[in-house]
Design a protein around this motif. Structure first.
Motif, PDB file in Angstrom:
ATOM      1  N   GLY A  22      38.916 -25.259  29.336  1.00 29.22           N
ATOM      2  CA  GLY A  22      38.131 -24.351  30.181  1.00 29.22           C
ATOM      3  C   GLY A  22      38.032 -22.966  29.571  1.00 29.22           C
ATOM      4  O   GLY A  22      36.962 -22.338  29.589  1.00 29.22           O
ATOM      5  N   ASP A  23      39.122 -22.472  29.002  1.00 25.48           N
ATOM      6  CA  ASP A  23      39.106 -21.160  28.338  1.00 25.48           C
ATOM      7  C   ASP A  23      38.153 -21.172  27.149  1.00 25.48           C
ATOM      8  O   ASP A  23      37.384 -20.223  26.944  1.00 25.48           O
ATOM      9  CB  ASP A  23      40.512 -20.774  27.858  1.00 25.48           C
ATOM     10  N   HIS A  25      35.574 -23.120  26.747  1.00 22.46           N
ATOM     11  CA  HIS A  25      34.201 -23.208  27.268  1.00 22.46           C
ATOM     12  C   HIS A  25      33.711 -21.831  27.717  1.00 22.46           C
ATOM     13  O   HIS A  25      32.588 -21.436  27.414  1.00 22.46           O
ATOM     14  CB  HIS A  25      34.132 -24.224  28.412  1.00 22.46           C
ATOM     15  N   ARG A  26      34.562 -21.080  28.426  1.00 23.17           N
ATOM     16  CA  ARG A  26      34.176 -19.736  28.889  1.00 23.17           C
ATOM     17  C   ARG A  26      33.926 -18.797  27.713  1.00 23.17           C
ATOM     18  O   ARG A  26      33.049 -17.949  27.764  1.00 23.17           O
ATOM     19  CB  ARG A  26      35.258 -19.157  29.803  1.00 23.17           C
ATOM     20  N   ARG A  31      27.146 -19.335  30.523  1.00 25.61           N
ATOM     21  CA  ARG A  31      27.182 -20.056  31.803  1.00 25.61           C
ATOM     22  C   ARG A  31      28.268 -21.117  31.727  1.00 25.61           C
ATOM     23  O   ARG A  31      27.994 -22.307  31.682  1.00 25.61           O
ATOM     24  CB  ARG A  31      25.825 -20.700  32.096  1.00 25.61           C
ATOM     25  N   ALA A  32      29.502 -20.663  31.716  1.00 22.20           N
ATOM     26  CA  ALA A  32      30.638 -21.569  31.569  1.00 22.20           C
ATOM     27  C   ALA A  32      30.917 -22.314  32.866  1.00 22.20           C
ATOM     28  O   ALA A  32      30.568 -21.853  33.953  1.00 22.20           O
ATOM     29  CB  ALA A  32      31.870 -20.781  31.145  1.00 22.20           C
ATOM     30  N   TRP A  33      31.579 -23.441  32.719  1.00 14.66           N
ATOM     31  CA  TRP A  33      31.954 -24.233  33.881  1.00 14.66           C
ATOM     32  C   TRP A  33      33.112 -23.571  34.606  1.00 14.66           C
ATOM     33  O   TRP A  33      33.960 -22.919  34.011  1.00 14.66           O
ATOM     34  CB  TRP A  33      32.356 -25.628  33.452  1.00 14.66           C
ATOM     35  N   GLU A  34      33.137 -23.763  35.908  1.00 16.59           N
ATOM     36  CA  GLU A  34      34.207 -23.229  36.753  1.00 16.59           C
ATOM     37  C   GLU A  34      35.502 -24.003  36.507  1.00 16.59           C
ATOM     38  O   GLU A  34      35.481 -25.141  36.030  1.00 16.59           O
ATOM     39  CB  GLU A  34      33.816 -23.385  38.227  1.00 16.59           C
ATOM     40  N   ASP A  35      36.634 -23.381  36.851  1.00 15.69           N
ATOM     41  CA  ASP A  35      37.911 -24.072  36.752  1.00 15.69           C
ATOM     42  C   ASP A  35      37.852 -25.347  37.596  1.00 15.69           C
ATOM     43  O   ASP A  35      37.325 -25.347  38.692  1.00 15.69           O
ATOM     44  CB  ASP A  35      39.056 -23.189  37.259  1.00 15.69           C
ATOM     45  N   THR A  37      36.123 -28.003  36.872  1.00 13.89           N
ATOM     46  CA  THR A  37      34.926 -28.792  36.571  1.00 13.89           C
ATOM     47  C   THR A  37      35.230 -29.887  35.553  1.00 13.89           C
ATOM     48  O   THR A  37      34.791 -31.027  35.716  1.00 13.89           O
ATOM     49  CB  THR A  37      33.788 -27.896  36.057  1.00 13.89           C
ATOM     50  N   ASN A  40      37.103 -32.720  37.190  1.00 11.08           N
ATOM     51  CA  ASN A  40      36.203 -33.464  38.080  1.00 11.08           C
ATOM     52  C   ASN A  40      35.228 -34.323  37.291  1.00 11.08           C
ATOM     53  O   ASN A  40      34.940 -35.456  37.671  1.00 11.08           O
ATOM     54  CB  ASN A  40      35.453 -32.519  39.009  1.00 11.08           C
ATOM     55  N   GLN A 145      24.971 -12.457  28.779  1.00  5.45           N
ATOM     56  CA  GLN A 145      25.939 -12.665  29.852  1.00  5.45           C
ATOM     57  C   GLN A 145      25.331 -12.433  31.233  1.00  5.45           C
ATOM     58  O   GLN A 145      25.667 -13.102  32.181  1.00  5.45           O
ATOM     59  CB  GLN A 145      27.143 -11.720  29.666  1.00  5.45           C
TER      60      GLN A 145
END
Length: 166
Positions: A22-23, A25-26, A31-35, A37, A40, A145
């Motif tokens: 996740g880090d 990806h951000r 437009r990164a995925w939320e924690d 994601t 899921n 951003q």
């Protein structure tokens, strides 16, 4: 245990790896995925993730990850992201090669992906791996951003395909 490649071990992620993914990806996408994601998405049938870990240092941190989904006789790359410090060291390439190897072993017929038309490094990698452009989505990606800014211009997405039947 995953496959060892020059500079990297490629394997499926552990639950502890998902935060690092996740880090990454951000760090890689505006437009990164939320924690949560990633976790899921991995619950969905046919969805696979791979991580590339550095051989050194001893902690073996995740340097890059890839997610793809298999449906019918094809696969779709959902995302590929590399940690900023690890870019241009071959992590994305070894992930893509391992995914292609797995798709061939599963007798899939083709792989699709979308890439920002401005991401020349990724496009070059995909072409070296045999992908060809088969379409384009105008204005698919937002640049910058702050997507509400007036100077935020939409970027086109190139749709690329790898035929595995050859």
């Amino acid at each position: 245990m995953g496959r060892q490649r020059p500079g990297f071990n490629v394997e499926e992620p552990t639950s502890q790896d998902l935060a690092a993914c996740g880090d990454i990806h951000r760090e890689s996408f505006s437009r990164a995925w939320e924690d949560g994601t990633l976790a899921n998405m991995l619950k969905a049938p046919g969805t696979v993730a791979l991580v590339a870990r550095a051989h050194k240092p001893a902690s073996h941190p995740v340097r890059a990850f890839l997610m793809y989904r298999v449906a019918g006789g094809e696969a779709e790359v959902l995302t590929v992201a590399t940690a900023r410090k690890a870019r241009r060291h071959g992590a994305a390439r070894v992930l893509m090669e391992e995914m292609i190897r797995r798709c061939l072993a599963d007798r899939l017929e083709e792989i699709f992906l979308e890439v920002d038309a401005g991401n020349q490094a990724a496009i070059g990698l995909y072409r070296k791996l045999g992908f060809t452009q088969v379409g384009e989505r105008a204005g698919y990606y937002r640049q910058g951003q702050d997507e509400t800014a007036e100077n935020s211009k939409p970027g086109n997405a190139l749709i690329m395909r790898l035929d595995l039947r050859d």
